[in-house]
Structure formats: structure tokens, C-alpha cells
Design an enzyme around this catalytic site. Sequence first.
Site, short mmCIF file in Angstrom:
data_model
loop_
_atom_site.label_atom_id
_atom_site.label_comp_id
_atom_site.label_asym_id
_atom_site.label_seq_id
_atom_site.Cartn_x
_atom_site.Cartn_y
_atom_site.Cartn_z
N CYS A 1 0.87 -1.28 0.12
CA CYS A 1 0.08 0.13 0.08
C CYS A 1 0.77 1.37 -0.10
O CYS A 1 0.69 2.18 -0.87
CB CYS A 1 -0.98 0.01 1.10
SG CYS A 1 -0.30 -0.43 2.85
N TYR A 2 1.88 1.41 0.82
CA TYR A 2 2.67 2.64 0.99
C TYR A 2 3.55 2.59 -0.42
O TYR A 2 3.56 3.89 -1.00
CB TYR A 2 3.46 2.46 2.06
CG TYR A 2 2.84 2.57 3.50
CD1 TYR A 2 2.58 4.10 3.80
CD2 TYR A 2 3.43 1.91 4.61
CE1 TYR A 2 2.11 4.23 4.98
CE2 TYR A 2 2.81 1.95 5.79
CZ TYR A 2 2.00 3.25 5.99
OH TYR A 2 1.92 3.36 7.44
#
Length: 343
Positions: free
Chosen positions: A148-149
Site C-alpha cells: 500500500c505505501y
Amino acid sequence: VVITVSVVGATGFAGAVLTDLLSRHPGVRIDALTSASYAGLTVANVFPNLRVDAVYQPYDCDRLASTDIAFVCYPHAESFPVVAELVDAGMKVIDLSADFRLKDPDLYPEWYGFEHTREDLVAEAVYGLPELYREEIACARLVANPGCYPTSMLLGFLPLTGRFRLSGVIVDSKSGVSGAGRKASDKTHFCSVHDDFRAYAEVGHRHTAEMVQELSLAAGEPVPISFTPHLLPVDRGILSTLYCRLTDASGLTVLPSANELRELYEAYYQDEPFVEVVSAVPALSEVQETNFCRMAVRVDAAAGMVKVVSVIDNLVKGASGQAVQNMNIMCGFDERLGVEGRA
Ligand SMILES: NC(=O)c1ccc[n+]([C@@H]2O[C@H](COP(=O)([O-])OP(=O)(O)OC[C@H]3O[C@@H](n4cnc5c(N)ncnc54)[C@H](OP(=O)(O)O)[C@@H]3O)[C@@H](O)[C@H]2O)c1
């Protein structure tokens, strides 16, 4: 065309969002939803908000044999043996864990604390960021769905790579608590998170290795990254503020004008269905429960830096929505099918 899909580890946060998206996707039929903890219970028993008529069953590779595409939503290190078994049995697999994202097998003990025993599949896996690897994803057997990051960071910096050399790269990200998975810990318990705000893993967060790998590949040279994640007292979403300095090939500092920068980003993403370059800095609420990444770009002339603010929903563009986008590419569906609406 209707294909069959299964979700392995369907009762986690990512698995639940995936179950919801797949149940409303016109091109797929759900074959199996697996769970060890909730086997025998219906989806409605575990997630009353999901209107999916199915019963969780224990994972059994043989019972998934009629599945065209399997999504694996296990924690890292638990995932790769199951992914390998499914690929060996002839299925196409989209792995939402980190187990096939790093290209160098020797990095897994260092960053994830386990020895990878399937170097062949590590070498074969395609990193599932459609904006970078659409053609490779289309013919992949195994897709390593991005973290996600890293998704929020890569989409924010990609238009600069190839045009400029990047240095002094800082990734300052804030995530909602669902990024930590469904099981609460001392650090993610409501009472620890509510009405408070903190940084964590301020040096050496696991996603750093993935970020450095993919940004360096895109840049064609090693790009060091200083990454600091923070935990926001919200359920869903990641806001990343990205900073860097730009130089030309000979190392001279360059700073585009605000217009040039905006035009570069708009041109880069003009054909992308899920990336939006906007004028006003975006808020999490603009992308929560959607597969969009929205970003604004700024030139900080006084500091000699470029700044990008990007937002995604960690469970959608940061996980399950991106996984469905990848499935659409692998199956020749319209990339937006089943992920255009709310998730
Ligand atoms: N949350 C996010 O925002 C996000 C974003 C991108 C990627 N991911 C990745 O996607 C994967 C799933 O994430 P998640 O947030 O959905 O995790 P989660 O809520 O903790 O769910 C993980 C699921 O895996 C199953 N499982 C199998 N073996 C397990 C074990 N030893 N320990 C715990 N659970 C086990 C569990 O289901 P049963 O016990 O019912 O079998 C559980 O429901 C992870 O690899 C994560 O890193 C998550």
C-alpha cells in the site's frame, strides 16, 4: 466471458474487500472463499455488511482445481508456500502479501525474517503495478500485488523518472489503521490510536526495500529513500507527502516551473483510468472506498524541491482493488470492470 475465482484468506481486511468486489464483478463467479478460523460459517455470519451468499471453507488446493484465478490474502511468510502450491497446480495467482514483491531472494531473511524456498517463482513473479507493468501483467502466471505505501509513493514519483535524476527522496506517509490487518494489537487498539497520532518504524520499515527496488528500476539507477510511516486515527486511506530534489544527467540542479510539472504529470497519466492529477491538495475522503490514486504536485522554489501529495485507499488501490485491476488485465477484461464504483 465468465471466469472462476477463489480468495484464500478471505476473512482478513483485504480478503473481505476482495470478496465484496468480486461478488459484484460481472465477469467472475466466486468458486471458493477459504478461512481456517471461520470455516463452516457464512459470509453474512462474519461480515453482516457483505451481501455474498457463500460459506467459508478450509483451504484445500485440490478443491480449488476448477479456479481460474486465486487471490492469496495471507500474512507474509504464510503466503508463499500456498501461492507456490496453487501455481504448481496450474492456477494463475495474485498474491496480496509481500512474498513475491522483492526480486532478490536474499532480501527476504533481512526484511521479512524468512528464507524463501521458491527462487524460481520469485524470478517469475510480475510486480503488479498496472501503471508500470501492464504488458507483463497481461501474460503473468503470478502477480505480486504491490504494497500500500509503495503504491502511493511510486505513482507519485514515476512521472519524474526518466526525465530527471532524483535525490534527497523523502516519503512521509500517514495510514489508517486497517493497514495493520484485522487483528488488533496494543499499538492498533482503538484506545491506542483514537485521538492520537504517531510515527512508527521510522527507520527500516519493510516497505522501504520494495520502494527502493521499484523506484530504482524506474529511474535506471539506485535511488535511496528515507521513509517514515505514521498511524492516523482513521479506518482507511494513505496520504503520502513526497519530497525530492531534481538534477539533470550531468548532476546540475533543475527545477521545473509549476506549470511544467503539472503538465508533465497530466501527460504521463492521461490514459490511466485510476490516477488523477488535481489542482488542490487531495484529502483521504476523496479516494476512500475507491480504486483511485489522486495527487497534486508542487514546486517549492525556496527549498529547491518538488513536492507531491498523493492519496489512496490502502485496502482498494493499495490492495484488493489493484488486485482486481490486475485480474482484469490478466483476463482481457476492461481494466475498470468491477472497480469503478465504491469498494
Ligand atoms: N491491510 C492492508 O491495507 C493491506 C494492504 C496491502 C497488502 N496487504 C497484505 O495483504 C495480506 C492480508 O492483509 P490483511 O490486512 O487482510 O490481513 P489480516 O486482516 O490480518 O488477514 C489475514 C488473513 O490470513 C489468514 N491467515 C492465514 N494464516 C494466518 C496466520 N498465521 N496469522 C494470521 N492470519 C492468517 C487469516 O484468515 P483465517 O484465520 O480465517 O484463515 C486472516 O483472515 C497481508 O500479507 C498484508 O500485508 C494488506
